[in-house]
Design a protein around this motif. Structure first.
Motif, PDB file in Angstrom:
ATOM      1  N   ARG A 291       0.803  -1.614  -0.102  1.00  0.00           N
ATOM      2  CA  ARG A 291      -0.334   0.191  -0.263  1.00  0.00           C
ATOM      3  C   ARG A 291       0.567   0.599  -0.001  1.00  0.00           C
ATOM      4  O   ARG A 291       2.002   1.157   0.457  1.00  0.00           O
ATOM      5  N   GLN A 292       0.307   2.542  -0.508  1.00  0.00           N
ATOM      6  CA  GLN A 292       1.204   3.456  -0.716  1.00  0.00           C
ATOM      7  C   GLN A 292       0.637   4.521   0.566  1.00  0.00           C
ATOM      8  O   GLN A 292      -0.369   4.874   0.737  1.00  0.00           O
ATOM      9  N   ALA A 293       1.869   4.799   1.605  1.00  0.00           N
ATOM     10  CA  ALA A 293       1.468   5.717   2.443  1.00  0.00           C
ATOM     11  C   ALA A 293       1.256   7.055   2.196  1.00  0.00           C
ATOM     12  O   ALA A 293       2.559   7.562   1.326  1.00  0.00           O
ATOM     13  N   VAL A 294       0.590   8.222   2.967  1.00  0.00           N
ATOM     14  CA  VAL A 294       0.910   9.511   3.202  1.00  0.00           C
ATOM     15  C   VAL A 294       0.573   9.934   3.815  1.00  0.00           C
ATOM     16  O   VAL A 294      -0.282   9.538   4.503  1.00  0.00           O
ATOM     17  N   ARG A 295       1.425  11.913   3.814  1.00  0.00           N
ATOM     18  CA  ARG A 295       0.840  12.008   4.765  1.00  0.00           C
ATOM     19  C   ARG A 295       0.586  13.162   4.921  1.00  0.00           C
ATOM     20  O   ARG A 295       1.139  14.514   4.087  1.00  0.00           O
ATOM     21  N   ASP A 296       0.592  14.411   6.086  1.00  0.00           N
ATOM     22  CA  ASP A 296      -0.245  15.786   5.658  1.00  0.00           C
ATOM     23  C   ASP A 296       1.075  16.335   6.697  1.00  0.00           C
ATOM     24  O   ASP A 296       1.139  15.868   7.686  1.00  0.00           O
ATOM     25  N   THR A 297       2.284  16.779   5.803  1.00  0.00           N
ATOM     26  CA  THR A 297       3.309  17.212   6.423  1.00  0.00           C
ATOM     27  C   THR A 297       2.855  19.144   7.425  1.00  0.00           C
ATOM     28  O   THR A 297       4.046  18.537   8.408  1.00  0.00           O
ATOM     29  N   LYS A 298       2.270  19.534   7.448  1.00  0.00           N
ATOM     30  CA  LYS A 298       1.525  20.227   8.083  1.00  0.00           C
ATOM     31  C   LYS A 298       0.656  20.191   8.965  1.00  0.00           C
ATOM     32  O   LYS A 298       0.687  20.918  10.377  1.00  0.00           O
ATOM     33  N   ASP A 299       0.396  18.949   9.408  1.00  0.00           N
ATOM     34  CA  ASP A 299       0.016  18.490  10.730  1.00  0.00           C
ATOM     35  C   ASP A 299       0.337  16.547  10.699  1.00  0.00           C
ATOM     36  O   ASP A 299      -1.045  16.190  10.686  1.00  0.00           O
ATOM     37  N   ARG A 300       1.522  16.537  11.522  1.00  0.00           N
ATOM     38  CA  ARG A 300       1.788  14.865  11.263  1.00  0.00           C
ATOM     39  C   ARG A 300       1.113  14.992  12.023  1.00  0.00           C
ATOM     40  O   ARG A 300       1.169  12.983  11.741  1.00  0.00           O
ATOM     41  N   GLU A 301       0.312  15.232  13.218  1.00  0.00           N
ATOM     42  CA  GLU A 301      -0.093  14.770  13.694  1.00  0.00           C
ATOM     43  C   GLU A 301      -1.713  13.748  13.925  1.00  0.00           C
ATOM     44  O   GLU A 301      -2.285  12.644  14.182  1.00  0.00           O
ATOM     45  N   ARG A 302      -2.062  13.762  12.371  1.00  0.00           N
ATOM     46  CA  ARG A 302      -3.345  13.136  12.038  1.00  0.00           C
ATOM     47  C   ARG A 302      -2.943  11.879  11.515  1.00  0.00           C
ATOM     48  O   ARG A 302      -3.942  11.018  11.313  1.00  0.00           O
ATOM     49  N   GLY A 303      -1.706  11.762  11.299  1.00  0.00           N
ATOM     50  CA  GLY A 303      -0.837  10.071  11.075  1.00  0.00           C
ATOM     51  C   GLY A 303      -0.696  10.001   9.603  1.00  0.00           C
ATOM     52  O   GLY A 303      -1.216  11.489   9.172  1.00  0.00           O
ATOM     53  N   THR A 304      -0.809   8.970   9.265  1.00  0.00           N
ATOM     54  CA  THR A 304      -0.726   7.800   7.284  1.00  0.00           C
ATOM     55  C   THR A 304      -1.914   7.617   7.319  1.00  0.00           C
ATOM     56  O   THR A 304      -2.401   7.322   7.827  1.00  0.00           O
ATOM     57  N   LEU A 305      -1.848   7.892   5.908  1.00  0.00           N
ATOM     58  CA  LEU A 305      -3.337   7.778   5.020  1.00  0.00           C
ATOM     59  C   LEU A 305      -2.492   6.404   4.816  1.00  0.00           C
ATOM     60  O   LEU A 305      -1.428   6.505   4.001  1.00  0.00           O
TER      61      LEU A 305
END
Length: 50
Positions: free
Chosen positions: A15-29
């Motif tokens: 699976r491909q993991a992505v994250r919002d670098t502006k809000d890393r506390e939201r986790g990884t999709l």
């Protein structure tokens, strides 16, 4: 609002993991390969404007 979604190295189970670098506390999709490819194709085809 998500502004930067870098793909992360070392994705799990193909699976491909992505994250919002502006809000890393939201986790990884995590996205299945077919869903990630559909997203990449849609961006490439200009389906999101901009």
């Amino acid at each position: 609002m998500l502004r930067c979604l870098p793909p992360l190295r070392g994705s799990t189970s193909g699976r491909q993991a992505v994250r919002d670098t502006k809000d890393r506390e939201r986790g990884t999709l995590l996205f299945e390969p077919s869903a990630w490819q559909a997203f990449v194709n849609a961006v490439r085809d200009g389906e999101f404007g901009g």
